[in-house]
Design a protein around this motif. Structure first.
Motif, mmCIF file in Angstrom:
data_model
loop_
_atom_site.group_PDB
_atom_site.id
_atom_site.type_symbol
_atom_site.label_atom_id
_atom_site.label_comp_id
_atom_site.label_asym_id
_atom_site.label_seq_id
_atom_site.Cartn_x
_atom_site.Cartn_y
_atom_site.Cartn_z
ATOM 1 N N GLY A 38 0.794 -1.230 0.000
ATOM 2 C CA GLY A 38 0.000 0.000 0.000
ATOM 3 C C GLY A 38 0.823 1.275 0.000
ATOM 4 N N ALA A 39 2.158 1.136 -0.073
ATOM 5 C CA ALA A 39 3.040 2.313 0.024
ATOM 6 C C ALA A 39 3.038 3.165 -1.238
ATOM 7 C CB ALA A 39 4.467 1.862 0.334
ATOM 8 N N GLY A 40 2.638 2.571 -2.374
ATOM 9 C CA GLY A 40 2.609 3.323 -3.622
ATOM 10 C C GLY A 40 3.521 2.772 -4.714
ATOM 11 N N LYS A 41 4.097 1.592 -4.491
ATOM 12 C CA LYS A 41 5.042 1.027 -5.470
ATOM 13 C C LYS A 41 4.382 0.786 -6.825
ATOM 14 C CE LYS A 41 5.910 -2.505 -2.760
ATOM 15 N NZ LYS A 41 5.018 -2.135 -1.630
ATOM 16 N N SER A 42 3.220 0.145 -6.798
ATOM 17 C CA SER A 42 2.536 -0.144 -8.074
ATOM 18 C C SER A 42 2.121 1.142 -8.769
ATOM 19 C CB SER A 42 1.287 -0.992 -7.839
ATOM 20 O OG SER A 42 1.644 -2.204 -7.242
ATOM 21 N N THR A 43 1.675 2.099 -8.004
ATOM 22 C CA THR A 43 1.274 3.379 -8.592
ATOM 23 C C THR A 43 2.485 4.059 -9.235
ATOM 24 O OG1 THR A 43 -0.448 3.585 -6.907
ATOM 25 C CG2 THR A 43 0.134 5.585 -8.118
#
Ligand code: ADP
Ligand code: ADP
Length: 228
Positions: A38-43
């Motif tokens: 949920g940290a934003g890696k995929s985004t």
């Protein structure tokens, strides 16, 4: 090669997935992206591919500001960025040879060149002799090699690997890392999102840690740094 200039992404539901991210990745670098779920890696990865449009800021890929890129030009961007996934995503009804050849046919490569280059790329990833196999006849590690071969067959300057070892045992994971290192040494910039602590800690590469959409760490020789 990749630059985020004050990039934020807020999804429609109000989640702030990226929060004023500034980062610059040079040609030829090997960079791990780590961080809690949920940290934003995929985004972050999707922003490089323009699979998500960022809310504010600029994303520059290979000297092109892709935030201003017209929808019609997005396929052109995607050719500059090879991608491999945890679950391989090979075409099950095509052979190894055909999976790779297909990626070249899409870009209009003449068949003469395809016939020459597919065996070369198979040799590079250690799959000589496997061209006529179907994906389900291969081990997980072999399928990931096919996926890597397909991702680089059109010579993209950037390769994104999203948890490429996530479905593989440790020995097989290291074989995949050797392939990625070889590709990196040939000049391809590699961005790899991972939860594999051992690999990150042993490779001694740059590590960018995302937490709550922000860059929490960015170390030239970094560690994984989480307990999961
Ligand atoms: P990671 O890859 O590090 O797990 P993500 O980029 O997937 O992180 O997610 C970052 C945050 O954005 C999370 O809170 C997630 O729930 C949220 N998020 C991701 N994709 C979407 C989406 N399409 N719509 C709304 N929220 C999303
Ligand atoms: P080998 O080392 O046995 O030549 P490779 O690993 O180099 O095998 O893979 C190439 C394989 O792809 C060969 O076995 C060949 O039969 C097959 N092949 C060659 N050309 C084509 C084609 N146009 N379409 C499908 N398969 C092909």
């Amino acid at each position: 090669m990749i630059e985020f200039q004050n990039v934020s992404k807020k999804y429609d539901n109000g989640v702030q997935a990226l929060d004023r991210v500034n980062v610059k990745i040079d040609k030829g670098e090997f960079v791990f992206i780590v961080g809690p779920s949920g940290a934003g890696k995929s985004t972050f990865i999707k922003a490089v591919l323009k699979e998500v449009n960022v809310t504010t800021g600029n994303v520059v890929v290979d000297d092109m500001d892709i935030t201003k890129l017209h929808r019609r030009r997005v396929p052109y961007l995607r050719r500059k960025v090879g991608v491999v996934f945890q679950d391989f995503r090979l075409l099950p009804n095509k052979t190894v040879y055909e999976n790779i050849a297909f990626a070249m046919e899409i870009t209009g490569t003449p068949h003469r060149n395809i016939r020459k280059q597919v065996p070369m790329i198979l040799a590079l990833v250690g799959l000589t002799g496997k061209g006529n196999f179907y994906p389900n006849q291969l081990s997980g590690g072999e399928q990931q090699r096919v996926s890597i071969a397909r991702s680089i067959i059109n010579n993209p300057p950037i390769l994104i690997a999203d948890e490429p070892t996530g479905n593989l045992d440790p020995d097989t994971s290291w074989e995949i890392m050797k392939v990625l290192r070889t590709i990196n040494r040939r000049g391809t910039t590699i961005l790899m999102a991972t939860h594999d602590r051992e690999i990150v800690d042993i490779m001694k590469k740059r590590v960018i840690a995302l937490e709550n959409g922000q860059i929490a760490r960015d170390d030239k020789v970094g560690v994984y740094g989480y307990d999961d």
